[in-house]
Design an enzyme around this catalytic site. Structure first.
Site, PDB file in Angstrom:
ATOM      1  N   GLU A  46       0.862  -1.185   0.000  1.00  0.00           N
ATOM      2  CA  GLU A  46       0.000   0.000   0.000  1.00  0.00           C
ATOM      3  C   GLU A  46       0.894   1.228   0.000  1.00  0.00           C
ATOM      4  O   GLU A  46       1.952   1.245   0.646  1.00  0.00           O
ATOM      5  CB  GLU A  46      -0.921   0.025   1.213  1.00  0.00           C
ATOM      6  CG  GLU A  46      -1.828   1.250   1.222  1.00  0.00           C
ATOM      7  CD  GLU A  46      -2.989   1.137   2.193  1.00  0.00           C
ATOM      8  OE1 GLU A  46      -3.911   1.957   2.106  1.00  0.00           O
ATOM      9  OE2 GLU A  46      -2.969   0.228   3.040  1.00  0.00           O
ATOM     10  N   CYS A 235      -6.599   0.983   2.384  1.00  0.00           N
ATOM     11  CA  CYS A 235      -7.536   2.106   2.316  1.00  0.00           C
ATOM     12  C   CYS A 235      -7.318   2.968   1.089  1.00  0.00           C
ATOM     13  O   CYS A 235      -8.206   3.725   0.694  1.00  0.00           O
ATOM     14  CB  CYS A 235      -7.421   2.942   3.588  1.00  0.00           C
ATOM     15  SG  CYS A 235      -7.906   2.053   5.085  1.00  0.00           S
ATOM     16  N   ASN A 371     -11.998  -3.320   0.357  1.00  0.00           N
ATOM     17  CA  ASN A 371     -10.847  -3.509   1.226  1.00  0.00           C
ATOM     18  C   ASN A 371     -11.242  -4.095   2.570  1.00  0.00           C
ATOM     19  O   ASN A 371     -11.120  -5.293   2.787  1.00  0.00           O
ATOM     20  CB  ASN A 371     -10.130  -2.170   1.424  1.00  0.00           C
ATOM     21  CG  ASN A 371      -9.045  -2.257   2.478  1.00  0.00           C
ATOM     22  OD1 ASN A 371      -8.266  -3.199   2.482  1.00  0.00           O
ATOM     23  ND2 ASN A 371      -9.014  -1.312   3.390  1.00  0.00           N
ATOM     24  N   GLU A 372     -11.738  -3.289   3.504  1.00  0.00           N
ATOM     25  CA  GLU A 372     -12.184  -3.831   4.788  1.00  0.00           C
ATOM     26  C   GLU A 372     -13.506  -3.182   5.173  1.00  0.00           C
ATOM     27  O   GLU A 372     -13.681  -2.665   6.254  1.00  0.00           O
ATOM     28  CB  GLU A 372     -11.115  -3.660   5.872  1.00  0.00           C
ATOM     29  CG  GLU A 372     -10.596  -2.257   6.047  1.00  0.00           C
ATOM     30  CD  GLU A 372      -9.471  -2.169   7.085  1.00  0.00           C
ATOM     31  OE1 GLU A 372      -8.870  -3.204   7.408  1.00  0.00           O
ATOM     32  OE2 GLU A 372      -9.217  -1.060   7.579  1.00  0.00           O
TER      33      GLU A 372
END
Length: 652
Positions: A46, A235, A371-372
């Site tokens: 990331e 993120c 993503n989450e």
């Protein structure tokens, strides 16, 4: 008491006095069990901590195309410098600068760029300079500007001159060579003569970069031998808002015309703000696929599901998510990405891949959507992706998310929905204390063996120091050892755990925002953390099949601070046992390999430190590194002494 009982008591007392009864009896069944996936241990990238621009992406010039909202951020100017966008060189990066006569023969017009925390220059290294330039006026004949590498004492150490003779945009190149190593150098450009010139996309790369990436950092990744490479986040995928989400189609094609994107992490953390943190996207999806191929890892791209970062936005804010009726462009992005990776050169996106230099498919097998994310907004959007991806690409594995937590209401809901939707993998994240990792080594022992498999997509043990910040923890031996212990449970449960990736991957020592991180670097060199060595030892000793390792018929997962797992490597015909002694005393262990007559000679690799806070640093890169020695079994039994605070790998 009869004579036999007396003798038994005396024998037991004698054994106790010499510590024999303190020995642990581990049994390893050599019958191959569950298959271990080639993707079992991997890496997650990331663009946080200046991981891409200023890090893995080897571009040395900050704001090279003058597209930051403050067009001259990163540049010092002198003389007559103006920014314009009239008839630009690149439609998606339209801004450029004009260097005009300063108005006095003793004055100069020009710019200086110090790159990311200064420009690191190495003695004897060649640096490839490129720029797009044109004469500013139609009547112009010839313009010249000088380029220089400058050291910390403001002395030019290498120079070249660029001559411009056309009023059409043209690419110009030059090579500069540093005659010494400099940590904080800069690039200077200034006009020679009176003719004005327009310049754009000012770029400087070290000659040893690979596909635009730093050679040392690429080697750090290759030496891990990862099985899976998840990118580009995190993120980053979601964006602060939908407009700043990561869009893969903006990251392919000529690097000069990839539009700038605001980095999700530029001023998120009040303790580590970097308002100049943007994404040029020079390191894009094509380069990520190339890197996957280079390091031998299977690619796992992750795309937006139509939800901006839920940490930063209210679920009731309709501007933070796409309604399901308008989701098709996001789904098309996923379908088109699969075509870009795997499609024939006769297809639209397969042709672009070929035009960029890779006619052969990248053999993409997995894709992540979201993503989450958590709550009902996610599964109702994910369902639409699943339906269309399954219809067009039934063999592609789909990875969904269980949210940002390791347990709790949202986690349980996420798993329930992922099972309902029939995704192939569920991405679990946990940034927890070392104690949590030790206590959860058996986390997957009782997981449901049917349905989706587990992808531990982001995890790291966080030892908090004096900083007392949620994203500030220490890369140290205590953290690494607890991760090694936890990973015995991942390995033992390879029938449930499909793959796992430590996170985050990179951090610039002057630009970090979140730690711990796997690899640290400055502008000249990098250091592999203790955690890196744990990941490397697992990946290079992965094996192909799980072997049952028990003590008293039970898994070894914390009794007297011992953790263990065993595998068989069919290709190398090797038996591998991993043991973690997380306690404060040496442990005596007898390992019996059932089904074998003779193990013979083998290797022992240990990772050990007496100091739980020990770290590797740029000043001392090898403070805690593996040590290798020879061992030999007696028949099918190996008797070992595992020191306190040690991760040991036995390979026969």
């Amino acid at each position: 008491m009869n004579t036999k009982k007396i003798l038994s008591t005396l024998l037991l007392t004698a054994l106790t006095s010499v510590g024999i009864n303190a020995q642990h009896q581990f049994t390893v069944s050599t019958k191959p069990g569950a298959t271990i996936q080639p993707t079992m241990y991997g890496i997650f990238f990331e663009d946080i901590n200046f991981g891409a621009d200023g890090g893995l992406y080897a571009e040395m010039v900050e704001n090279r195309s003058f597209e930051f909202p403050d067009r001259l951020m990163g540049w010092n100017t002198f003389g007559d410098v103006t920014v314009s966008d009239v008839k630009p060189a690149f439609d998606r990066n339209p801004h450029y600068v004009t260097l005009a006569n300063a108005g006095h023969r003793e004055k100069r017009t020009g710019l200086e760029n110090r790159g990311f925390f200064g420009m690191g220059l190495k003695k004897g290294m060649h640096y490839d300079f490129t720029v797009y330039a044109r004469l500013h006026t139609l009547q112009g004949k010839e313009a010249k500007f000088r380029i220089e590498l400058v050291d910390e004492e403001d002395r030019p150490i290498s120079k070249a001159t660029v001559t411009v003779t056309s009023n059409k945009w043209q690419k110009h190149t030059a090579t500069l060579t540093s005659d010494k190593t400099i940590e904080k150098g800069l690039l200077r450009i200034f006009l020679e003569g009176s003719e004005s010139v327009d310049i754009d996309h000012v770029s400087l790369f070290p000659a040893d970069s690979w596909q635009g990436m730093r050679a040392d950092l690429v080697k750090d990744l290759a030496d891990l031998h990862p099985g899976i490479f998840r990118f580009p986040g995190g993120c980053i995928v979601e964006g602060t808002d939908l407009a700043t989400r990561y869009q893969w189609k903006n990251t392919v094609g000529p690097a000069e015309n990839r539009p700038l994107n605001e980095n999700r992490w530029n001023y998120t953390f009040p303790h580590r703000m970097y308002p100049n943190y943007y994404q040029t996207l020079g390191l894009g999806f094509y380069e990520f696929f190339l890197l996957s191929e280079k390091i031998g890892a299977e690619p796992l791209p992750v795309l937006s599901c139509g939800l901006a970062c839920q940490y930063q936005n209210d679920d009731n804010d309709k501007n933070a998510h796409v309604c399901t009726a308008d989701l098709q462009p996001y789904i098309d992005d996923a379908l088109d990405l699969i075509e870009f990776a795997n499609g024939p050169v006769t297809s639209k996106w397969g042709r672009l891949r070929a035009d960029m230099g890779h006619p052969a498919p990248f053999n993409l097998k997995q894709i992540g959507i979201g993503n989450e994310q958590w709550g009902p907004l996610y599964p109702e959007r994910l369902a639409l992706f699943v339906k269309q991806i399954r219809a067009k690409y039934p063999h592609i594995k789909i990875c969904g998310s269980s949210g940002p937590s390791a347990s709790g209401k949202e986690f349980d809901y996420g798993w329930e929905q992922m099972r309902r939707l029939g995704v192939d993998l569920v991405d679990e994240h946990y940034y927890m204390t070392p104690d949590w990792f030790l206590k959860n080594a058996g986390r997957y022992d009782n997981y449901n063996r049917t349905g989706p498999k587990v992808f531990a997509g982001e995890y790291a043990a966080h030892v908090h120091g004096l900083d007392k910040q949620p994203t500030v923890a220490m890369n140290n031996f205590e953290a690494a050892l607890s991760e090694a212990a936890f990973m015995t449970g991942l390995e033992r449960n390879a029938d449930v755990v499909y793959q796992a990736t430590y996170a985050p991957l990179f951090a610039h020592v002057e630009g970090w925002q979140w730690r711990p991180d796997l690899i640290w670097f400055n502008n000249l060199e990098s250091v592999r953390s203790v955690n890196w060595y744990v990941q490397m030892l697992y990946a290079t000793n992965r094996g192909t099949h799980v072997l049952s390792l028990t003590e008293g018929g039970k898994p070894v997962e914390g009794h007297e601070n011992l953790y263990a797992s065993a595998v068989y490597d069919k290709t190398a015909k090797a038996y591998i046992v991993k043991i973690v002694n997380a306690g404060d005393k040496e442990q005596h262990i007898n390992l019996t390999f059932t089904g074998l007559k003779n193990l013979g000679k083998g290797k022992l690799i240990t990772l050990h430190s007496n100091d739980p806070r020990a770290t590797n640093s740029l000043e001392n890169k090898t403070h805690v590194v593996p040590q290798t020695s020879d061992v030999e079994a007696h028949g099918n039994m190996l008797s070992v002494k595992v020191p306190a605070k040690t991760f040991a790998v036995y390979r026969f």
